[in-house]
Each structure stands twice: as structure tokens, then as C-alpha cells.
Design a protein around this motif. Structure first.
Motif, PDB file in Angstrom:
ATOM      1  N   LEU A  68       0.677  -1.262  -0.172  1.00  0.00           N
ATOM      2  CA  LEU A  68       0.079  -0.038   0.011  1.00  0.00           C
ATOM      3  C   LEU A  68       0.985   1.111  -0.027  1.00  0.00           C
ATOM      4  O   LEU A  68       1.897   1.150   0.651  1.00  0.00           O
ATOM      5  N   PHE A  69       0.356   2.230  -0.677  1.00  0.00           N
ATOM      6  CA  PHE A  69       1.136   3.558  -0.849  1.00  0.00           C
ATOM      7  C   PHE A  69       0.565   4.538   0.053  1.00  0.00           C
ATOM      8  O   PHE A  69      -0.561   4.874  -0.125  1.00  0.00           O
ATOM      9  N   ASN A  70       1.115   4.824   1.224  1.00  0.00           N
ATOM     10  CA  ASN A  70       0.454   5.600   2.225  1.00  0.00           C
ATOM     11  C   ASN A  70       0.948   6.984   2.067  1.00  0.00           C
ATOM     12  O   ASN A  70       1.859   7.500   2.713  1.00  0.00           O
ATOM     13  N   ILE A  71       0.120   7.663   1.001  1.00  0.00           N
ATOM     14  CA  ILE A  71       0.422   9.061   1.027  1.00  0.00           C
ATOM     15  C   ILE A  71      -0.513   9.771   1.736  1.00  0.00           C
ATOM     16  O   ILE A  71      -0.492  11.109   1.920  1.00  0.00           O
ATOM     17  N   GLY A  72      -1.170   9.263   2.729  1.00  0.00           N
ATOM     18  CA  GLY A  72      -2.049   9.673   3.864  1.00  0.00           C
ATOM     19  C   GLY A  72      -1.344  10.036   5.106  1.00  0.00           C
ATOM     20  O   GLY A  72      -1.806  10.529   6.080  1.00  0.00           O
ATOM     21  N   ALA A  73      -0.121   9.980   5.277  1.00  0.00           N
ATOM     22  CA  ALA A  73       0.580  10.462   6.309  1.00  0.00           C
ATOM     23  C   ALA A  73       0.456  11.732   6.913  1.00  0.00           C
ATOM     24  O   ALA A  73       0.341  12.103   8.012  1.00  0.00           O
ATOM     25  N   PRO A  74       0.438  12.761   5.992  1.00  0.00           N
ATOM     26  CA  PRO A  74       0.018  14.051   6.549  1.00  0.00           C
ATOM     27  C   PRO A  74      -1.336  14.105   7.245  1.00  0.00           C
ATOM     28  O   PRO A  74      -1.343  14.862   8.362  1.00  0.00           O
ATOM     29  N   GLY A  75      -2.372  13.614   6.681  1.00  0.00           N
ATOM     30  CA  GLY A  75      -3.522  13.392   7.483  1.00  0.00           C
ATOM     31  C   GLY A  75      -3.448  12.835   8.861  1.00  0.00           C
ATOM     32  O   GLY A  75      -3.937  13.418   9.817  1.00  0.00           O
ATOM     33  N   GLN A  76      -2.834  11.642   8.690  1.00  0.00           N
ATOM     34  CA  GLN A  76      -2.600  10.843  10.068  1.00  0.00           C
ATOM     35  C   GLN A  76      -1.816  11.663  10.971  1.00  0.00           C
ATOM     36  O   GLN A  76      -2.146  11.881  12.195  1.00  0.00           O
ATOM     37  N   TYR A  77      -0.845  12.474  10.578  1.00  0.00           N
ATOM     38  CA  TYR A  77      -0.031  13.353  11.352  1.00  0.00           C
ATOM     39  C   TYR A  77      -0.909  14.417  11.989  1.00  0.00           C
ATOM     40  O   TYR A  77      -0.677  14.838  13.260  1.00  0.00           O
ATOM     41  N   LEU A  78      -1.724  15.027  11.089  1.00  0.00           N
ATOM     42  CA  LEU A  78      -2.463  16.132  11.599  1.00  0.00           C
ATOM     43  C   LEU A  78      -3.503  15.699  12.491  1.00  0.00           C
ATOM     44  O   LEU A  78      -3.593  16.297  13.687  1.00  0.00           O
ATOM     45  N   PHE A  79      -4.130  14.475  12.588  1.00  0.00           N
ATOM     46  CA  PHE A  79      -4.846  14.010  13.589  1.00  0.00           C
ATOM     47  C   PHE A  79      -4.177  13.541  14.696  1.00  0.00           C
ATOM     48  O   PHE A  79      -4.826  13.821  16.009  1.00  0.00           O
ATOM     49  N   GLY A  80      -2.992  12.964  14.670  1.00  0.00           N
ATOM     50  CA  GLY A  80      -1.955  12.868  15.824  1.00  0.00           C
ATOM     51  C   GLY A  80      -1.841  14.175  16.363  1.00  0.00           C
ATOM     52  O   GLY A  80      -1.891  14.224  17.853  1.00  0.00           O
ATOM     53  N   THR A  81      -1.623  15.234  15.772  1.00  0.00           N
ATOM     54  CA  THR A  81      -1.137  16.349  16.269  1.00  0.00           C
ATOM     55  C   THR A  81      -2.309  16.902  17.139  1.00  0.00           C
ATOM     56  O   THR A  81      -2.126  17.421  18.269  1.00  0.00           O
ATOM     57  N   ASN A  91      -8.903   2.716  -4.747  1.00  0.00           N
ATOM     58  CA  ASN A  91      -7.438   3.192  -4.977  1.00  0.00           C
ATOM     59  C   ASN A  91      -6.964   3.670  -3.691  1.00  0.00           C
ATOM     60  O   ASN A  91      -7.520   4.972  -3.265  1.00  0.00           O
ATOM     61  N   GLU A  92      -6.044   3.376  -2.722  1.00  0.00           N
ATOM     62  CA  GLU A  92      -5.636   3.747  -1.458  1.00  0.00           C
ATOM     63  C   GLU A  92      -4.836   5.321  -1.622  1.00  0.00           C
ATOM     64  O   GLU A  92      -5.210   6.141  -0.756  1.00  0.00           O
ATOM     65  N   VAL A  93      -4.188   5.568  -2.886  1.00  0.00           N
ATOM     66  CA  VAL A  93      -3.677   6.758  -3.165  1.00  0.00           C
ATOM     67  C   VAL A  93      -4.679   7.908  -3.010  1.00  0.00           C
ATOM     68  O   VAL A  93      -4.573   8.781  -2.539  1.00  0.00           O
ATOM     69  N   LEU A  94      -5.598   7.582  -3.858  1.00  0.00           N
ATOM     70  CA  LEU A  94      -6.892   8.609  -3.848  1.00  0.00           C
ATOM     71  C   LEU A  94      -7.482   8.933  -2.466  1.00  0.00           C
ATOM     72  O   LEU A  94      -7.790   9.998  -1.907  1.00  0.00           O
ATOM     73  N   ALA A  95      -7.941   7.605  -1.826  1.00  0.00           N
ATOM     74  CA  ALA A  95      -8.486   7.747  -0.736  1.00  0.00           C
ATOM     75  C   ALA A  95      -7.831   8.460   0.247  1.00  0.00           C
ATOM     76  O   ALA A  95      -8.082   9.426   1.104  1.00  0.00           O
ATOM     77  N   CYS A  96      -6.478   8.132   0.166  1.00  0.00           N
ATOM     78  CA  CYS A  96      -5.502   9.108   1.169  1.00  0.00           C
ATOM     79  C   CYS A  96      -5.569  10.378   0.938  1.00  0.00           C
ATOM     80  O   CYS A  96      -5.386  11.230   1.947  1.00  0.00           O
ATOM     81  N   ILE A  97      -5.502  10.709  -0.197  1.00  0.00           N
ATOM     82  CA  ILE A  97      -5.325  12.155  -0.553  1.00  0.00           C
ATOM     83  C   ILE A  97      -6.769  12.960  -0.115  1.00  0.00           C
ATOM     84  O   ILE A  97      -6.495  14.064   0.302  1.00  0.00           O
ATOM     85  N   MET A  98      -7.719  12.326  -0.416  1.00  0.00           N
ATOM     86  CA  MET A  98      -8.959  13.030   0.112  1.00  0.00           C
ATOM     87  C   MET A  98      -9.191  13.116   1.569  1.00  0.00           C
ATOM     88  O   MET A  98      -9.428  14.095   2.211  1.00  0.00           O
ATOM     89  N   THR A  99      -8.620  12.005   2.409  1.00  0.00           N
ATOM     90  CA  THR A  99      -8.693  11.887   3.729  1.00  0.00           C
ATOM     91  C   THR A  99      -7.697  12.841   4.434  1.00  0.00           C
ATOM     92  O   THR A  99      -8.009  13.727   5.349  1.00  0.00           O
ATOM     93  N   ASN A 100      -6.615  13.231   3.665  1.00  0.00           N
ATOM     94  CA  ASN A 100      -5.753  14.263   3.825  1.00  0.00           C
ATOM     95  C   ASN A 100      -6.185  15.719   4.103  1.00  0.00           C
ATOM     96  O   ASN A 100      -6.198  16.320   5.152  1.00  0.00           O
ATOM     97  N   TRP A 101      -7.037  16.137   3.044  1.00  0.00           N
ATOM     98  CA  TRP A 101      -7.657  17.292   3.029  1.00  0.00           C
ATOM     99  C   TRP A 101      -8.844  17.393   3.876  1.00  0.00           C
ATOM    100  O   TRP A 101      -9.040  18.494   4.484  1.00  0.00           O
ATOM    101  N   ILE A 102      -9.622  16.376   4.158  1.00  0.00           N
ATOM    102  CA  ILE A 102     -10.528  16.214   5.206  1.00  0.00           C
ATOM    103  C   ILE A 102     -10.006  16.681   6.645  1.00  0.00           C
ATOM    104  O   ILE A 102     -10.798  17.287   7.208  1.00  0.00           O
ATOM    105  N   ALA A 103      -9.042  15.896   6.724  1.00  0.00           N
ATOM    106  CA  ALA A 103      -8.189  16.214   8.214  1.00  0.00           C
ATOM    107  C   ALA A 103      -7.902  17.460   8.205  1.00  0.00           C
ATOM    108  O   ALA A 103      -7.913  18.068   9.279  1.00  0.00           O
ATOM    109  N   ALA A 104      -7.207  17.944   7.113  1.00  0.00           N
ATOM    110  CA  ALA A 104      -6.815  19.360   7.350  1.00  0.00           C
ATOM    111  C   ALA A 104      -8.011  20.270   7.651  1.00  0.00           C
ATOM    112  O   ALA A 104      -7.936  21.196   8.629  1.00  0.00           O
TER     113      ALA A 104
END
Lengths: 416, 343
Positions: free
Chosen positions: A106-119, A168-181
Motif C-alpha cells: 500500500l502506498f500511504n500518501i495519507g501520512a500528512p492527514g494521520q500526522y494532523l490527527f495525531g497533532t 485506490n488507497e492513494v486517492l482515498a488517502c489524498i481525500m482524507t488528508n484534505w478532510i483532516a486538514a
């Protein structure tokens, strides 16, 4: 002795290491070339300025500023060293996050969103729990766990979408990133953690040290005076070792890797592929969230809460860290430190020369680009090794068999 | 209503053209994750072109005389420059993924990292700030088509269609729509289009019939790069006043989502980009949105947080993907490096 050297050369790990080193070297050289080119075309930058820039690209970590005559001075710089370790801390965690997901294909491009949630979770917990009653250490632990858990939840969401709906996890991750932001901005906007005590800090959340919470230094501040380093770096290293054991020495790790190399074959062998995909993303998210917790619980930086227009670069930089380490958790420690060294170099460049810190981002991008075809570089080494072996009349040893973690064309044919 | 339609188009058109860029690349068999990066790069090149033309003073006389035709020409030239440089930038991806058979996702990510870094680095070196703006004036003053452009008085009402289509619009929007139609026809009704699509479905079969798969894939990615670069500049021109900041707010990724949601076919992409354009428009302008013209700003009066509106486009994308993913059909050979030897 020569035999030993050539067997070492034949090893897969050695080739991976060499390929990474070549990528790093080429990346730095490209950075230096950009410095020289810009120096030549920009009238504001003299030739000596360009030469200073080139030297900083390679040895910026050991720069100690300028002397009275205006020329660069070099030597052991404890502040830079300490800050390098401090910045490496979250990078190692996000790098681990990307690497673990990679192992499961899996290509976890969602790290920024997860990082924000951890923050968000760690800051809110650290600022709201009463430290005078519970003790600072307990609050720190709870806040750290909260950040980890929040990251895990946010990572599990794209994991579930991938496993259950085949998105596709890449797309889902990108969307969840912006939702997290947006969600994080919303949550802090509605909260009372916004810094109102200091008028110059509008738009920022209180430091956790406002509530007395800060990671212990364990004497590191004596070793690297003037820097921000703290014991969190040990936590990050422990996490890397833990991930190494999980991936390589446990049943769960084997199952994760099996799902990564061939999901359908893994299911045929009785491995629960869907569960493992969700689990892998949850672990990845937990690592990113923990990285955020480590960073913000250090208590020396304020979080800019109105973040809906940008994603944290630390999350994205986990990708080059993992790629450069060829997804090996132990190697992530070193590549994480290397990336933060580049970061320090960038700071030195913008402080000392007419160049700016974005140069190091260019270097990082070049390294990622090269690691995309690390396989080709590795093959170059391989044919070189084979020729040598053939010349000596010995059959080439091992290293050719595909391993479960070999990502030659593992991404192929996956769609949303 | 006029405002709503125009604003929706402003957001929808870059999405549409960049999603089509994605189609050209993926239909030839290469996943182009780098759309975002190419957009950023294209926006920078376009703005830089306009800026240097302004600095050279070549169009000052035209601006003074109100010669709007040559100003529109400048706009088209900037679009062309962005397209050419976008195509050149995308060669990095085609070289890595076609010649070196690299992982396309990682290659695309590298370009996505490279573009903002390079652009911000150059902007800082060039103007010593974080944003590259036009040298003088603003996008509306130089490039926007208004009633006065055609010699009509500001206060004359030229009917609903006239107000919507030729007042306060950019030529770029229409050029993109026309290009979209032409390229869709190319993809489906010409020999070239058929061959391109064949390479994304079954490259081995295509090769056996004498089609050069490598050339076709290069063509696909290059067209993709040109369109994405142009789309990036159009985005910068129409939504951020012709300024380059090393950022297009995730539009390239949104375009990828539109492409998948549109099932890799142009008509569906046009429809879905209009849908996303609408949500983007609501997110950007919900507080001043007066849908039926009665002076009541409904959306801002329901009392929903602005944060929710900003989140909507992404949330909707995710939901829509969740519901449509089962029926989606991606090009079969996408993401797999072509190897003549394999079967």
C-alpha cells in the motif's frame, strides 16, 4: 579476503544500500549543479557565493556561521546536530509509517492527514488534562497514546475503503488528508486552546509546556547545547526496532508481507487479506500519529491551527525517507536523520547565502525520482557483479530470487 | 445565478482539462500521478511568461490602446508556453516509466515533490518573495472579457445568456472547452486514438500489429503533460489572479478523482467535473452566493460552519468513489511497464 568481499557484494542488502547511496550522491550533485547554474545566471550571486553554496550543500551540517572577515567557518556545531536529531524524530516515524504500508503493498500518501490527527489529539489531551493533579509524566503518556490512536483511526479509514470497496488507497488517502486538514482547523477553531495570552501569537495553539507538559531531555540538552533535542528520539528509534521485529520476526508481519506481494495468493493460503490491509494502514496511521505526538509534546513549538490550506510537509517527507531506506525499518532511522540533515543544510543556506531552503526539497525530489528506478541501478550493479563472477569462473550466488518485499512491479494493475 | 454558473465553470474547466490529461496518459498505460506537479509547474511557466512579456514592454502599447485582441493573444501564448513546458516536464515521468520501467506511482510522486520545490526555489531567487505575481496590473484588467470589451456600456443588460457567457469571462475557459471536445474526438474517432487506447488495454497485442508501444505511451504522457501544464496556468489565471505560489490546492489530485469517477471517458468526466466545480464554487463563495437573485444569501444563513463547506468537495469525492468504485473500469494495462519479452 577477496572472496568475502565479493560475497558481500553479491548480497541483496548490499546492492540496496549501494543503490541508495548512489541516489543520495546524485541528488546532492544535482543540488550543487542547480546552485552553480543559478549563481551563474543571477547577478545578485557572485562566483564565491555559488562556491559557498556548493560547499554548504555537501557539508552544511558542519557549518558554524561566518567569521569576522565574512568567510564561512566550519567545525562541530552542537546546535545543528541537536536540531537535526530533533527534526529526525517525526521524520523517522512518518518514514516508518510509509515503509510499513509499503510492505503490505500500500502506498500511504495519507501520512500528512494521520500526522494532523495525531497533532490534534495529543495537543488537546496535553492541554486539557490537569497536570497538577495527575503529574506531568502521566499526562504525557496519555497524550502520546491519544495521538497514536487518533492517527491509527485516521489511517484505518482509507485501509477500510481499500479492503472493502477496492478504492485506490492513494486517492482515498489524498481525500482524507484534505478532510483532516479541514477537520483539525474546525476543531481548534471551536476550541479554547487558541493562544490568546500572547497577542503576537494569533492563529497559534498554546505550547504544551503552557500546561507543563514537555518531553524529558535526559541530558541530551547538555550534549547538544542550544538545540531542541529531547528523549523523543529514543522513542522513535525504539519504534523502528519494534517495527523491524514485527515485520521480520512475527506471524503478523509475515501475513502483512504476503498480502503485499500477492493479495489473492495470500487469501488462497488462508490469510485474511482484508483484515491485514486495514491493520497495516492502522499501524501506519498510528506511527504517523505517534510522530506528531512526539513532535508537539516536546513543548517548544506552537501549532498553527488554521491549516486547512496546507498539509504538513513532515508527512510527505516520510515518503522519501521510506523509499531511500528501501522500506527497511532499521534503515529508516538513518535515512530519517539524513533527511533532517538536508533540512538543516537548507536552513544554513538561507541564513548564510542568497539561496533558500527550497533547494533541499529539490534534492529530496531528485532522490525520490532516482529511487523510482533503484531497480535499474541495482541491476547495473548486478550485471557488473555477474561479469566479475563469470571472469573468475564461479557461478553468481543468490540475490536473484524474488523476495516478498521486492516491489519490482507490485503496484501493477491496482485500480479504484 | 449568473455568478454561480460562471464560478462553477471557473473551477470545473481546469478540473475537466486536467482530468482529460489523466485520461490520455492512463489510456496509453501510464499512471500519471504527477498531474498536480505538472499543474504547479505549468502555472509557474505561464505566469513567468506573462510577467516577462510585461517587463519587456511588448504589450504596453496594446494595453494603452485597449487593443484587447492582442491581449487575448498574450493569454493564448502564455497558455501555449505552459503547455510546452508541461510537456517537457512530463518527459521526466515518461523516461522513468517507459524506458527505465520504474514504479509509476513513485515516479509521479517524485515529480509532485520536485515541481513545488523547483518553483518555490526559482520564485525566491527571482523576486525574493513567496509568490510570483504579474509585473503590473491584475488578471481581470489585462485578460478578462467584459461588456466594455465589445463596446457595450456597463449598465446595459444584454440578457441572461449574454451576461453569463461574454461578460466577465476569460477566453481561456472557452479554449479549454473547445480543446476538450476536439481531443475527445481524437481519442475515440481517429486511428491515433484507437492505437493509444490499445496500448493501455493490451500492449502485447498492439505490438504484434506493428504499433510501437513505447512511442504511443510517450505520446500519451506528453499530451497529458501539455494539457496539465495548460490547465495549471488556466487555474492560476482564473482563480488566483494570475499568481504562482507553488501550490494548486490539490486540484491535480482532485482531477485524478474526477477521472476515476468519470470512468476514464470524456463525457462522464465533463459531467463529474461540473459537479465538483459546483461544490468547489460553493466552498469558495458560499457567503456571497445568491442563487435566485432575491438578495438572500441562503447558504450563509443556514448557519453551517464554513469549515464544512470547505471540506465538502473532498468528502463528496470520497463518498461518490465509495458508491461508484464497483462499476469502474480502468485501462487494463495501466501501471504495468511494457516488456516486449513478457506474455
Amino acid at each position: 579476503m577477496k572472496d568475502k568481499l565479493s560475497t558481500l557484494y553479491q548480497k541483496d542488502g548490499t546492492k540496496k544500500l549501494l543503490a541508495s547511496l548512489v541516489s543520495i550522491l546524485v541528488g546532492l550533485v544535482v543540488g550543487a549543479i542547480v546552485v552553480v547554474l543559478v549563481g551563474l545566471f543571477n547577478p545578485r550571486i557572485s562566483l564565491t557565493g555559488a562556491w559557498e553554496g556548493v560547499r554548504l550543500v555537501f557539508f552544511g551540517l558542519f557549518s558554524t556561521g561566518r567569521d569576522a572577515a565574512g568567510s564561512l567557518t566550519w567545525g562541530f556545531n552542537p546546535t545543528s546536530m541537536g536540531n537535526m536529531l530533533f527534526r529526525a524524530m517525526p521524520l523517522i516515524m512518518t518514514g516508518l509509517s510509509v515503509a510499513v504500508a509499503f510492505k503490505t503493498g500500500l502506498f500511504n500518501i495519507g501520512a500528512p492527514g494521520q500526522y494532523l490527527f495525531g497533532t490534534m489529539a495529543s495537543l488537546m489531551v496535553a492541554l486539557s488534562l490537569p497536570t497538577e493533579k495527575m503529574g506531568v509524566f502521566l499526562v504525557w503518556i496519555i497524550a502520546f497514546l491519544a495521538g497514536t490512536l487518533a492517527g491509527a483511526v485516521w489511517g484505518a479509514i482509507p485501509g477500510m475503503m481499500k479492503a472493502l470497496l477496492n478504492i485506490n488507497e492513494v486517492l482515498a488517502c489524498i481525500m482524507t488528508n484534505w478532510i483532516a486538514a479541514n477537520l483539525v482547523t474546525w476543531a481548534f477553531d471551536a476550541s479554547n486552546f487558541k493562544n490568546v495570552a500572547e497577542s503576537t501569537k494569533s492563529g497559534y495553539v498554546y505550547k504544551t509546556s503552557f500546561n507543563g507538559v514537555a518531553t524529558a531531555k535526559l541530558g541530551l540538552d547538555k550534549l547538544f547545547p542550544g538545540s531542541q533535542v529531547n528523549a523523543g528520539i529514543f522513542v522513535a528509534i525504539l519504534a523502528a526496532i519494534g517495527m523491524y521485529i514485527l515485520i521480520n520476526k512475527t506471524t503478523l508481519g509475515y501475513q502483512l508481507k504476503a498480502c503485499g506481494s500477492n493479495r489473492h495468493a495470500a487469501r488462497y493460503a488462508g490469510i485474511k487479506d482484508k483484515r491485514n490491509i486495514v491493520l497495516s494502514m492502522a499501524i501506519a496511521g498510528a506511527l504517523s500519529g505517534a510522530g506528531a505526538a512526539l513532535y508537539w509534546l516536546s513543548g517548544n513549538t506552537e501549532f498553527f491551527w488554521s491549516t486547512y490550506q496546507s498539509l504538513p510537509a513532515i508527512g510527505f517527507n516520510g515518503i522519501p525517507v521510506a523509499l531511500l531506506a528501501v522500506n527497511n525499518p532499521i534503515a529508516v532511522i538513518f535515512t530519517g536523520i539524513f533527511m533532517s540533515m538536508l533540512n538543516i543544510i537548507g536552513l544554513q543556506m538561507s541564513n548564510l547565502t542568497a539561496y533558500n531552503e527550497y533547494l533541499t526539497d529539490i534534492i529530496i525530489a531528485v532522490i525520490v525520482y532516482l529511487s523510482a528506478f533503484a531497480l535499474v541501478i541495482r541491476m547495473l550493479f548486478e550485471s557488473h557483479g555477474k561479469k566479475k563472477a563469470a571472469a573468475k569462473g564461479a557461478p553468481p550466488k543468490g540475490g536473484d530470487a524474488p523476495k516478498p518485499d521486492d516491489k519490482a512491479n507490485g503496484k501493477g494493475g491496482e485500480q479504484a | 445565478m449568473t455568478f454561480l454558473i460562471q464560478q462553477t465553470l471557473v473551477f470545473a474547466v481546469p478540473l475537466m482539462i486536467v482530468a482529460l490529461a489523466g485520461v490520455f496518459s492512463e489510456r496509453s498505460g501510464i499512471i500519471n500521478l504527477a498531474l498536480e506537479g505538472i499543474m504547479i509547474f505549468g502555472a509557474f511557466i505561464g505566469v513567468l511568461f506573462v510577467r516577462s512579456m510585461q517587463l519587456s514592454g511588448a504589450f504596453d502599447a496594446a494595453k494603452q490602446a485597449g487593443d484587447w485582441l492582442s491581449l487575448q493573444g498574450l493569454e493564448l501564448l502564455a497558455m501555449l508556453a505552459a503547455a510546452v513546458m508541461g510537456a517537457i516536464f512530463s518527459l521526466l515521468l515518461s523516461f522513468a516509466s517507459i524506458n527505465l520501467r520504474a514504479d509509476q506511482t513513485i515516479g509521479g510522486t517524485a515529480l509532485n515533490l520536485l515541481a513545488p520545490a523547483l518553483v518555490l526555489f526559482l520564485i525566491r531567487v527571482l523576486v525574493n518573495q513567496e509568490t510570483l505575481n504579474m509585473a503590473k496590473g491584475d488578471a481581470a484588467g489585462w485578460f478578462m472579457i467584459k461588456k466594455s470589451t465589445f463596446g457595450i456600456d456597463k449598465n446595459t443588460n444584454i440578457g441572461f445568456l449574454g451576461e453569463t457567457l461574454i461578460n466577465k469571462v476569460y477566453l481561456a475557459t472557452y479554449v479549454c472547452i473547445i480543446l476538450f471536445v476536439i481531443l475527445s474526438i481524437v481519442l475515440y474517432k481517429t486511428r491515433f486514438g484507437l492505437r493509444l487506447r490499445a496500448c493501455g488495454e493490451n500492449p502485447q497485442a498492439a505490438d504484434s500489429l506493428g504499433i510501437n508501444v513505447y512511442h504511443m505511451r510517450y505520446a500519451g504522457v506528453t499530451i497529458s503533460g501539455a494539457l496539465a501544464g495548460m490547465g495549471g496556468f488556466v487555474y492560476a489565471l482564473t482563480t488566483s489572479n494570475c499568481a504562482s505560489t507553488g501550490d494548486v490546492a490539490g486540484f491535480g489530485f482532485l482531477a485524478l478523482a474526477v477521472m476515476i469517477f468519470g470512468n476514464w471517458t470524456p463525457l462522464n468526466i465533463a459531467i463529474s467535473s461540473l459537479l465538483f466545480g459546483l461544490f468547489k464554487c460553493i466552498a469558495a463563495a458560499y457567503s456571497s452566493l445568491d442563487i435566485n437573485g432575491d438578495g438572500v444569501y441562503m447558504l450563509s444563513q443556514i448557519g453551517i460552519s464554513s469549515h464544512l463547506y470547505r471540506m465538502l468537495p473532498y468528502l463528496i469525492t470520497l463518498l461518490v468513489l465509495a458508491f461508484t468504485s464497483k462499476g469502474s473500469r480502468a485501462p487494463k494495462a495501466e501501471g504495468i511497464p511494457y516488456d516486449k519479452g513478457s506474455r
